[in-house]
Write a protein that holds these residues in place. Structure first.
Motif, PDB file in Angstrom:
ATOM      1  N   SER A 200       0.827  -1.208   0.000  1.00 46.15           N
ATOM      2  CA  SER A 200       0.000   0.000   0.000  1.00 46.15           C
ATOM      3  C   SER A 200       0.860   1.256   0.000  1.00 46.15           C
ATOM      4  N   ALA A 201       1.871   1.271   0.869  1.00 50.63           N
ATOM      5  CA  ALA A 201       2.718   2.465   0.991  1.00 50.63           C
ATOM      6  C   ALA A 201       3.492   2.729  -0.293  1.00 50.63           C
ATOM      7  N   SER A 202       4.036   1.696  -0.914  1.00 52.34           N
ATOM      8  CA  SER A 202       4.840   1.900  -2.122  1.00 52.34           C
ATOM      9  C   SER A 202       3.977   2.369  -3.293  1.00 52.34           C
ATOM     10  N   VAL A 203       2.775   1.828  -3.400  1.00 55.14           N
ATOM     11  CA  VAL A 203       1.866   2.254  -4.471  1.00 55.14           C
ATOM     12  C   VAL A 203       1.482   3.724  -4.282  1.00 55.14           C
ATOM     13  N   LEU A 204       1.219   4.118  -3.046  1.00 59.52           N
ATOM     14  CA  LEU A 204       0.916   5.527  -2.788  1.00 59.52           C
ATOM     15  C   LEU A 204       2.101   6.410  -3.142  1.00 59.52           C
ATOM     16  N   GLY A 205       3.297   5.963  -2.785  1.00 59.38           N
ATOM     17  CA  GLY A 205       4.484   6.747  -3.108  1.00 59.38           C
ATOM     18  C   GLY A 205       4.638   6.956  -4.601  1.00 59.38           C
ATOM     19  N   ALA A 206       4.434   5.894  -5.378  1.00 60.64           N
ATOM     20  CA  ALA A 206       4.548   6.004  -6.831  1.00 60.64           C
ATOM     21  C   ALA A 206       3.475   6.929  -7.402  1.00 60.64           C
ATOM     22  N   ALA A 207       2.238   6.753  -6.939  1.00 61.59           N
ATOM     23  CA  ALA A 207       1.124   7.532  -7.488  1.00 61.59           C
ATOM     24  C   ALA A 207       1.273   9.022  -7.179  1.00 61.59           C
ATOM     25  N   ILE A 208       1.607   9.333  -5.939  1.00 61.40           N
ATOM     26  CA  ILE A 208       1.727  10.745  -5.554  1.00 61.40           C
ATOM     27  C   ILE A 208       2.897  11.402  -6.271  1.00 61.40           C
ATOM     28  N   ALA A 209       4.035  10.694  -6.335  1.00 61.32           N
ATOM     29  CA  ALA A 209       5.204  11.250  -7.031  1.00 61.32           C
ATOM     30  C   ALA A 209       4.878  11.498  -8.502  1.00 61.32           C
ATOM     31  N   LEU A 210       4.178  10.581  -9.139  1.00 61.26           N
ATOM     32  CA  LEU A 210       3.804  10.756 -10.543  1.00 61.26           C
ATOM     33  C   LEU A 210       2.848  11.936 -10.732  1.00 61.26           C
ATOM     34  N   SER A 211       1.899  12.098  -9.823  1.00 57.98           N
ATOM     35  CA  SER A 211       0.949  13.200  -9.955  1.00 57.98           C
ATOM     36  C   SER A 211       1.661  14.550  -9.854  1.00 57.98           C
ATOM     37  N   ARG A 212       2.707  14.611  -9.052  1.00 60.83           N
ATOM     38  CA  ARG A 212       3.489  15.855  -8.944  1.00 60.83           C
ATOM     39  C   ARG A 212       4.350  16.088 -10.169  1.00 60.83           C
TER      40      ARG A 212
END
Length: 401
Positions: A99-111
């Protein structure tokens, strides 16, 4: 600094947020379809970073889709996460890391992709360990719109899933006749005898199937007391094989074992199908892309795909869209999941390192797909060929039968 390094710095800047999410999910383990705390934590975080949230999809209270959309077109990439724990064990499968790694990837990509046409979706899939939320979600079409689906899983090495085993899960319910085991045993028909004879039959069957087949079961109800001939007894079995075609053949033989046991013991057997999963549909070019980004992300213990593998409900998704899962090393080589060792390592410095490596690997892969439409087209074309090959094989099976 190249663009991918800038993206990875975005992931690093989220470290405290990601570690906090992982620890929270780890410290609050919830069983499948009851992951309310985890879902609240995950969706609240994504909402704070500008994702729109849709909860309760496919009739599942703990399923969700969180969407970042920029522009009018571009690829639609799904990042799937799981967050259920194991009964009496906790997070022995490392879903808190996922869960944490997927959130990290998604948020970084959105930025990082605010100037590109793209849609990034975090798709929360509950109950991976039990009923599998992916089944009703797939039936409801919640993956069909994706151009590609990616996942992360912890591991004892860093690798991709080259394949997985198809699996059918069953419950055999035997019905007999109750009586006093000492006073009138001749009046009873033991349902437990049917279960035990089934287990014996399975042992004989194991010798005469392919080496990739796995047959394993437990007795879930053996009766009420030793002095009562059991009227009802149940056993649950999982039967696996490398491909669905051969699995269907083995399952028919398994059913015959149970029916034969019922005939021999004078009981009645009712067969309940619990869950069926296909073997994973493999897209090698997508696997290769994930491993390339794992190298670039500094992943440890990178190896070829595992020779021995289990089953995954992610296979459901891979039959609908191109999909791949990166497994990231965080426990010593050879350490099995669903163990206390995994629970402890899921909240450790090694676990935290795996979160960042996985987030970088996933986000780097997405970056490549967004910036190289021809690469995404090649992956989708390979997927179509793989699916057509599978369908031709299935049609051949039907025609020969």
């Amino acid at each position: 600094m190249d663009e991918k390094s800038v993206l990875f710095n975005e992931v690093e800047s989220l470290s405290d947020v990601l570690f906090s999410i992982s620890d929270y999910i780890h410290d609050n383990p919830e069983l499948g379809n009851e992951e309310f705390k985890a879902v609240q934590k995950i969706t609240e975080t994504l909402g704070n970073y500008g994702f729109t949230i849709e909860k309760g999809i496919a009739g599942l209270e703990t399923a969700f889709i969180a969407t970042y959309k920029n522009g009018l077109g571009g690829p639609v990439i799904g990042l799937l996460c799981e967050y259920d724990a194991l009964m009496d064990l906790g997070h022995g499968c490392g879903h808190n890391l996922q869960s944490a790694s997927v959130l990290g990837a998604a948020i970084a990509l959105s930025r990082h992709l605010s100037h590109k046409d793209v849609t990034i979706q975090v798709i929360g899939t509950p109950a991976e360990e039990t009923t599998s939320g992916k089944i009703p979600m797939a039936n409801g079409g919640y993956f069909d719109h994706l151009d590609v689906a990616l996942m992360m899983h912890g591991g004892d090495r860093t690798t991709v899933d080259g394949r997985s085993l198809a699996v059918d899960n069953f419950e055999f319910e035997f019905i007999g006749k109750e009586s006093h085991a000492a006073v009138a045993p001749e009046q009873g028909i033991s349902a437990l005898d049917g279960v035990l004879m089934t287990f014996n039959g399975m042992e004989y069957l194991r010798e005469h199937v392919r080496t990739d087949v796995r047959i394993h079961g437990i007795i879930t109800d053996g009766g009420k007391a030793p002095n009562i001939v059991p009227k009802r007894a149940t056993a649950k079995f999982s039967v696996r094989a490398k491909d669905r075609k051969y699995l269907n053949e083995v399952v028919e033989r398994v059913f015959n074992v149970a029916k034969g046991a019922a005939l021999a013991t004078g009981t009645k057997v009712i067969i309940h199908t619990l869950k069926s999963l296909e073997n994973k549909l493999n897209v090698q070019s997508l696997n290769d892309l994930l491993l390339e980004n794992a190298h670039f992300s500094g992943a440890k213990n990178i190896t070829p795909p595992r020779e021995r593998t289990g089953s995954t409900d992610f296979s459901i998704v891979t039959h609908r869209v191109p999909g791949a899962c990166i497994r990231v090393s965080f426990v010593p080589y050879g350490t099995s999941n669903h163990t206390e060792e995994w629970v402890k390592a899921s909240k450790s410095s090694d676990g935290n390192e795996a979160i960042l490596v996985a987030a970088k690997t996933l986000s780097g892969t997405c970056l490549d797909l967004v910036y190289s439409p021809e690469l995404l087209d090649r992956i989708k074309a390979e997927f179509i060929v793989a699916k057509q090959t599978l369908e031709s094989s299935s049609e051949e099976l039907v025609s020969t039968n």
